[in-house]
Write an enzyme that holds these catalytic residues in place. Structure first.
Site, PDB file in Angstrom:
ATOM      1  N   GLU A  58      -0.357 -21.723   2.908  1.00 11.25           N
ATOM      2  CA  GLU A  58      -0.163 -20.539   3.755  1.00 11.25           C
ATOM      3  C   GLU A  58       0.965 -20.736   4.765  1.00 11.25           C
ATOM      4  O   GLU A  58       1.743 -19.812   5.023  1.00 11.25           O
ATOM      5  CB  GLU A  58      -1.465 -20.170   4.477  1.00 11.25           C
ATOM      6  CG  GLU A  58      -2.550 -19.595   3.564  1.00 11.25           C
ATOM      7  CD  GLU A  58      -3.512 -20.658   3.057  1.00 11.25           C
ATOM      8  OE1 GLU A  58      -3.238 -21.856   3.272  1.00 11.25           O
ATOM      9  OE2 GLU A  58      -4.534 -20.290   2.452  1.00 11.25           O
ATOM     10  N   ASP A  67      -9.555 -15.099   7.714  1.00 15.53           N
ATOM     11  CA  ASP A  67      -9.990 -16.379   8.277  1.00 15.53           C
ATOM     12  C   ASP A  67      -8.937 -17.470   8.034  1.00 15.53           C
ATOM     13  O   ASP A  67      -8.767 -18.376   8.841  1.00 15.53           O
ATOM     14  CB  ASP A  67     -11.301 -16.828   7.632  1.00 15.53           C
ATOM     15  CG  ASP A  67     -12.295 -15.690   7.488  1.00 15.53           C
ATOM     16  OD1 ASP A  67     -13.304 -15.708   8.188  1.00 15.53           O
ATOM     17  OD2 ASP A  67     -12.054 -14.771   6.671  1.00 15.53           O
ATOM     18  N   PHE A  68      -8.259 -17.359   6.899  1.00 16.76           N
ATOM     19  CA  PHE A  68      -7.321 -18.420   6.513  1.00 16.76           C
ATOM     20  C   PHE A  68      -6.019 -18.357   7.312  1.00 16.76           C
ATOM     21  O   PHE A  68      -5.180 -19.250   7.199  1.00 16.76           O
ATOM     22  CB  PHE A  68      -7.015 -18.371   5.006  1.00 16.76           C
ATOM     23  CG  PHE A  68      -8.248 -18.468   4.122  1.00 16.76           C
ATOM     24  CD1 PHE A  68      -9.481 -18.816   4.660  1.00 16.76           C
ATOM     25  CD2 PHE A  68      -8.181 -18.212   2.765  1.00 16.76           C
ATOM     26  CE1 PHE A  68     -10.621 -18.896   3.862  1.00 16.76           C
ATOM     27  CE2 PHE A  68      -9.305 -18.295   1.958  1.00 16.76           C
ATOM     28  CZ  PHE A  68     -10.528 -18.627   2.500  1.00 16.76           C
ATOM     29  N   HIS A 110     -15.543 -17.135   6.259  1.00 11.04           N
ATOM     30  CA  HIS A 110     -15.014 -16.250   5.225  1.00 11.04           C
ATOM     31  C   HIS A 110     -15.304 -14.784   5.495  1.00 11.04           C
ATOM     32  O   HIS A 110     -15.075 -13.948   4.637  1.00 11.04           O
ATOM     33  CB  HIS A 110     -15.612 -16.614   3.858  1.00 11.04           C
ATOM     34  CG  HIS A 110     -15.179 -17.942   3.359  1.00 11.04           C
ATOM     35  ND1 HIS A 110     -15.653 -19.116   3.870  1.00 11.04           N
ATOM     36  CD2 HIS A 110     -14.269 -18.288   2.422  1.00 11.04           C
ATOM     37  CE1 HIS A 110     -15.067 -20.133   3.255  1.00 11.04           C
ATOM     38  NE2 HIS A 110     -14.229 -19.657   2.378  1.00 11.04           N
ATOM     39  N   GLU A 130      -1.417 -15.698  -2.679  1.00 12.10           N
ATOM     40  CA  GLU A 130      -2.327 -16.480  -3.509  1.00 12.10           C
ATOM     41  C   GLU A 130      -2.931 -15.609  -4.607  1.00 12.10           C
ATOM     42  O   GLU A 130      -3.470 -14.542  -4.330  1.00 12.10           O
ATOM     43  CB  GLU A 130      -3.435 -17.066  -2.626  1.00 12.10           C
ATOM     44  CG  GLU A 130      -2.896 -18.141  -1.700  1.00 12.10           C
ATOM     45  CD  GLU A 130      -3.704 -18.308  -0.417  1.00 12.10           C
ATOM     46  OE1 GLU A 130      -4.455 -17.396  -0.056  1.00 12.10           O
ATOM     47  OE2 GLU A 130      -3.548 -19.357   0.232  1.00 12.10           O
TER      48      GLU A 130
END
Lengths: 342, 336
Positions: B54, B79-80, B123, B29
């Site tokens: 993702e 976190d993602f 986050h 990203e």
């Protein structure tokens, strides 16, 4: 409910003034972390949120302040949350990306695309236990490329759930132009999943209001989900301090730190062929050139200026009206900032 | 020797490896902006931006690695990973075992982690213990620019999936991008030795799974990783003035764990304090206690970890994340 421009303009202006004052607190260092404002998307939010009723739910992205404010969440409590105070909306635990109001059935998430499953689940509860109520998902076009968003749209279509999927398309997936990352047309994508899609201009308040009225009515009467695609411009970019806008607003200060290492990298021996390096440079420059103009300078991007044009026919009333709203927001800030917890 | 910032060191090591190995490509990203210096040197075929998808691009990175490439896949925040865990848990981590050891997925995930700048609990997580729990994944968490570059080179040469975590407090660019956003009105307690330091002119790989004794100590061994290593070192200095000699072990690699280094240090001091920015329960801190117990060493134990969901308000997160005050109190208690 009939379309009422004064009422909608009030919602939009309140939200704009509220968020502009938030920006000031953020720049003053009183608000921590990232800050994603919704300035520029007020017409989309106002046109839809003003039509929600008690029992309707909202799934919000990392930019949910405007929707919560317009839904009637106490602005002082939102502000005190952003300031991290114990009596804030979420007791200082959530912050601006993770705002929740159980009584309004409104949940935010900083995970791109999470609004899809959340709205779908709220809609399942609505369909099962509270027929006639609906759920709205607000998200950007970047979220359209998340698997969970597409899966949610399919699930909502398969189960005929009362959801309004609202895509606020500003053309940017953070710092990358979405067009370069997206296959096909987003409306066609929704239609391919069996969901009616409507294209609206994100600055056209009445267009948004009418399109969402139909979609909301469809959902309330058990006819399933709809997809609304509205283009808009985020006046502050992805978040406050957005690097690309910083370059546009202050090139002399920002460019040296970027240009020097970039030039050094282009000239470094070993690596890609000249053609590859030129193609790489073109990519970097295209992102910079696309934001060379500050979106705030172009009033055509601003839904509030847009709505205001019609109201200018009533200059005296408008003046008083705006003064009253300014006073209201100023009182909110005075009240929110009055008492600092020890 | 030259001096680089933390993120510069990682980019520099990647650039060196890209020159030597055409199989290395970088994508993720906002990579065109974030890795613009690699993009203009190696071109858009090797340095690419991805949609915010993702599951697709991490999964694709795993399979591209199986098919012979050496992808560096970037995510915005650890976190993602919640969005795309399947690619790691059920694919990257399993290929080698499922193929009877005949096939691996040499993919490197480069991901920022960690908190302390008021971005909230979605986050700011660390999650290395959660990742290290899965057999088949290598988890690296460097604490200095020199280690960051050397470990990145090792990751790129490693024949399996590696998760390389870059703490946002050590990274000048991440903290600026996410924390301050060009404001001069916010301040963060950033450790100078962690964010900028001398690095070799030519990078050499730092062996995976090797901890480093950052400070010798007689009375207590503090084992830590990432940003917390610097908090531990700072506290050790304070304790020295009070007559307590605290050693600090920087794990550098969470998985595989350097059991020998930890056990040797704890055997000498008889006291173990784990300082771990990841969650307290079911993670690295408990694992370290188990490892030393299994070695038959008798010792006193305490831990300073992240207790619960990380709050948004900075004064609240300061209390929940490991800090020098909590480390100091724990050591004093261990010494009673």
């Amino acid at each position: 409910m009939p379309f009422n421009l004064w009422l909608l303009y009030a919602l939009m202006l309140k939200s704009r003034l509220f968020e502009e004052a938030i920006a000031k607190l953020w720049y003053d260092g009183l608000i921590s972390g990232e800050m994603h404002l919704g300035t520029g998307e007020e017409a989309i939010i106002a046109g839809i949120v003003s039509q929600l009723r008690e029992g309707d739910a909202m799934a919000l992205d990392h930019r949910g302040t405007a929707a919560l404010l317009m839904r009637g969440v106490d602005p002082v409590s939102i502000l005190r949350e952003l300031l991290g105070y114990p009596d804030g909306l979420c007791r200082g635990m959530g912050g601006h990306m993770h705002l929740f109001s159980k009584e309004h059935l409104a949940a935010s998430s900083g995970i791109v695309g999470a609004e899809g499953p959340t709205a779908t689940g709220f809609a399942l509860s609505a369909q099962y236990a509270h027929p006639g109520t609906i759920a709205v998902a607000f998200f950007g076009e970047g979220a359209m490329n998340q698997g969970m968003m597409m899966e949610s749209m399919n699930l909502a279509a398969a189960w005929n759930l009362p959801v309004l999927f609202v895509c606020k398309d500003d053309g940017w997936s953070i710092t990358t132009q979405s067009e370069s990352l997206t296959g096909g047309d987003l409306n066609e994508r929704a239609r391919g999943l069996g969901i009616p899609a409507v294209e609206v201009d994100g600055c056209d308040l009445s267009g948004i209001w009418e399109a969402s009225q139909l979609a909301i009515e469809r959902a309330r009467s058990g006819q399933g989900p709809s997809f609304l695609h509205a283009r808009c411009v985020h006046l502050e970019g992805h978040f406050l301090g957005f690097q690309l806008l910083r370059i546009a607003r202050n090139p002399l200060r920002e460019m040296p730190d970027i240009a020097l290492p970039l030039t050094r990298s282009i000239l470094r021996p070993r690596g890609g062929a000249l053609r590859e390096r030129a193609a790489g440079l073109k990519k970097v420059l295209s992102a910079v050139f696309s934001t060379l103009r500050d979106p705030r300078r172009d009033s055509a991007n601003d839904p509030i200026q847009h709505a205001r044009k019609t109201l200018l026919s009533y200059p005296v009333r408008l003046n008083d009206f705006e003064d009253q709203i300014k006073q209201e927001i100023s009182d909110v800030f005075a009240s929110a900032l009055a008492e600092v917890p020890s | 020797m030259k001096t680089l910032f933390f993120t510069q060191a990682i980019d520099d090591a990647i650039a060196q490896a890209m020159v030597d190995d055409p199989r290395i490509i970088v994508f993720g990203e906002d990579v065109p902006l974030l890795r613009r210096n690699l993009l203009v040197r190696f071109g858009p075929k090797r340095v690419r931006g991805t949609p915010i998808s993702e599951s697709a691009f991490l999964g694709a990175g795993v399979a591209a690695a199986m098919a012979g490439l050496r992808p560096v896949v970037e995510l915005y925040m650890v976190d993602f990973l919640g969005v795309c865990m399947d690619a790691l848990l059920n694919h990257a981590a399993k290929v080698e075992a499922f193929s009877g050891g005949k096939w691996t997925a040499p993919v490197v995930l480069r991901i920022p982690c960690g908190g302390g700048y008021g971005d909230g609990g979605q986050h700011e997580q660390s999650l290395w213990g959660w990742l290290a729990h899965i057999p088949g994944l290598t988890v690296l968490v460097p604490s200095t620019p020199a280690d960051a570059g050397g470990l990145m080179l090792a990751a790129l040469q490693h024949d399996g999936p590696v998760i390389f975590l870059e703490h946002k407090f050590l990274s000048e660019t991440w903290l600026e991008f996410l924390g301050s956003g060009a404001r001069r009105t916010v301040h963060y307690d950033v450790p100078a030795e962690g964010t900028k330091g001398t690095v070799p002119h030519k990078w050499e790989p730092i062996p995976v799974g090797k901890a480093l004794l950052r400070r010798q100590g007689e009375d207590v061994t503090i084992v830590s990783v990432g940003l917390s290593v610097h908090h531990a070192l700072e506290t050790a200095k304070t304790l020295e003035k009070e007559g307590i000699s605290a050693g600090v072990v920087d794990l550098r690699t969470v998985s595989p764990l350097d059991k020998t280094a930890v056990c040797e240090a704890v055997a000498q001091t008889g006291r173990l304090l784990v300082v771990d920015e990841d969650y307290e329960g079911f993670g690295l801190s408990g694992e370290l206690a188990a490892v030393v117990l299994e070695a038959g060493i008798s010792f006193k134990y305490a831990r300073v970890c992240t207790e619960g969901t990380i709050p948004y308000a900075r004064h609240l997160e300061d209390q929940i994340l490991p800090n020098t005050e909590r480390i100091y109190k724990s050591v004093r208690k261990l010494m009673e």
